[in-house]
Scaffold this motif. Structure first.
Motif, PDB file in Angstrom:
ATOM      1  N   ILE A   1       1.209  -6.193   3.312  1.00 25.63           N
ATOM      2  CA  ILE A   1       2.220  -6.022   4.385  1.00 25.63           C
ATOM      3  C   ILE A   1       1.582  -5.799   5.778  1.00 25.63           C
ATOM      4  O   ILE A   1       1.469  -6.358   6.628  1.00 25.63           O
ATOM      5  CB  ILE A   1       3.170  -5.088   4.053  1.00 25.63           C
ATOM      6  CG1 ILE A   1       4.400  -5.492   3.071  1.00 25.63           C
ATOM      7  CG2 ILE A   1       3.932  -4.630   5.316  1.00 25.63           C
ATOM      8  CD1 ILE A   1       5.437  -4.587   2.665  1.00 25.63           C
ATOM      9  N   CYS A   2       0.722  -4.523   5.637  1.00 26.70           N
ATOM     10  CA  CYS A   2       0.185  -4.258   6.856  1.00 26.70           C
ATOM     11  C   CYS A   2      -1.189  -4.615   7.169  1.00 26.70           C
ATOM     12  O   CYS A   2      -1.950  -4.166   8.160  1.00 26.70           O
ATOM     13  CB  CYS A   2       0.392  -2.649   7.024  1.00 26.70           C
ATOM     14  SG  CYS A   2      -0.764  -1.811   5.846  1.00 26.70           S
TER      15      CYS A   2
ATOM     16  N   CYS B   1       0.885  -1.279  -0.064  1.00 29.72           N
ATOM     17  CA  CYS B   1       0.095  -0.224  -0.062  1.00 29.72           C
ATOM     18  C   CYS B   1       0.705   1.215   0.065  1.00 29.72           C
ATOM     19  O   CYS B   1       1.997   1.225  -0.009  1.00 29.72           O
ATOM     20  CB  CYS B   1      -0.995  -0.151   1.234  1.00 29.72           C
ATOM     21  SG  CYS B   1      -0.025   0.596   2.492  1.00 29.72           S
TER      22      CYS B   1
ATOM     23  N   CYS C   1       3.220   1.668   2.945  1.00 27.59           N
ATOM     24  CA  CYS C   1       4.330   0.848   2.888  1.00 27.59           C
ATOM     25  C   CYS C   1       5.436   0.751   1.722  1.00 27.59           C
ATOM     26  O   CYS C   1       6.522   0.308   2.070  1.00 27.59           O
ATOM     27  CB  CYS C   1       3.780  -0.784   3.167  1.00 27.59           C
ATOM     28  SG  CYS C   1       2.770  -0.875   4.605  1.00 27.59           S
TER      29      CYS C   1
ATOM     30  N   CYS D   1      -3.573  -4.414   1.885  1.00 31.53           N
ATOM     31  CA  CYS D   1      -2.009  -4.286   1.644  1.00 31.53           C
ATOM     32  C   CYS D   1      -1.668  -5.567   2.273  1.00 31.53           C
ATOM     33  O   CYS D   1      -2.046  -6.348   3.174  1.00 31.53           O
ATOM     34  CB  CYS D   1      -1.450  -3.376   2.483  1.00 31.53           C
ATOM     35  SG  CYS D   1       0.294  -3.162   2.887  1.00 31.53           S
TER      36      CYS D   1
HETATM   37 ZN   LIG Z   1       0.640  -1.385   3.744  1.00 27.34          ZN
END
Ligand SMILES: [Zn+2]
Length: 265
Positions: free
Chosen positions: A232-233, A173, A176, A230
């Motif tokens: 990652i997050c 995102c 990130c 996202c």
């Molecule tokens: Zn993210």
């Protein structure tokens, strides 16, 4: 309303873009629980093929030949036509060389991309009908793989971008994706609204960039659906290359329902 939603099928999970769902299309994006989908990362082929079968069975695509490209962060788009039925990805050698976008109007073929942090972009032209899918990391995004895939549909099928519905799937995102000065300047020159400068660095929102590109190509903003998920997050378990240097990849897949193509083994 969240126009992307999570589904589960036993242990396995995936997300779908509700905007693309109708009686003609099947699509989805696997999560980490569905296992590694990549053929090139050294995991045993049997294991990867089993993961493919399990995920495709959940979507009702188990009898559809799976067509995919050998992704190189490029902009080549392959037109998948009637010569493909009967073929299916069983090995790296079966991937269409140097291809990051796939389009077809042929029912019964599953077009797939593989990624961890890069963005899967799903294209659906319900009027023709026709579909496409693209693998868009930052390079592909910058080189406008989204526009090039759409234009390939316009050229091959007479698709009108104004008719299209497009899903921008889970990816790294805008909070990130931190970039260096050089890349920040390149994005900032063309897409300043997608670049955010903070005290701790500069960040680029790839979903915003792809949305701008597709809007400029004639797709209505209301028909471009960002997942806001996202890799990652987000709490959903996804493979993330950036976060964990994983070798796992997820699969984005789309098909026009129907056809009766037999997968050769
Ligand atoms: Zn993210």
């Amino acid at each position: 309303m969240n126009r992307w939603f999570s589904c589960c099928c036993g242990e396995l999970g995936y997300v779908q873009c509700s905007e693309l769902n109708d009686s003609s299309v099947i699509q989805g994006f696997s999560n980490q629980k569905a296992g590694n989908m990549a053929l090139h990362t050294g995991e045993s082929l049997e294991r990867v093929m089993a993961n493919h079968r399990r995920f495709l069975r959940c979507l009702g695509l188990e009898d559809y030949p799976l067509i995919a490209g050998y992704q190189v962060h490029g902009t080549r788009v392959a037109l998948v036509d009637g010569s493909y039925p009967g073929k299916s990805v069983m090995d790296v050698a079966d991937l269409i060389p140097e291809t990051d976008g796939l389009i077809t109007r042929e029912p019964g073929l599953a077009l797939a991309v593989f990624m961890a942090d890069c963005m899967p972009i799903f294209f659906y032209d319900p009027r023709t009908p026709a579909i496409g899918i693209a693998h868009a990391g930052w390079r592909g995004t910058l080189h406008e793989i989204s526009r090039i895939t759409l234009e390939a549909m316009v050229e091959a099928f007479g698709t009108n971008p104004a008719d299209c519905r497009i899903g921008l799937g889970p990816a790294i995102c805008g909070k990130c994706f931190q970039v260096g000065d050089e890349l920040a300047d390149i994005f900032n020159e063309k897409y300043p609204d997608a670049v955010r400068r903070e005290d701790n660095g500069t960040f680029v929102d790839l979903a915003a960039v792809n949305t701008m590109i597709l809007q400029q190509a004639g797709v209505p903003q209301s028909a471009i659906v960002q997942s806001n998920i996202c890799t990652i997050c987000h709490s959903e378990p996804f493979f993330s290359y950036r976060a964990t240097k994983t070798t796992g990849r997820m699969m984005g897949v789309i098909a026009l329902r129907g056809g009766c193509h037999v997968v050769s083994t």
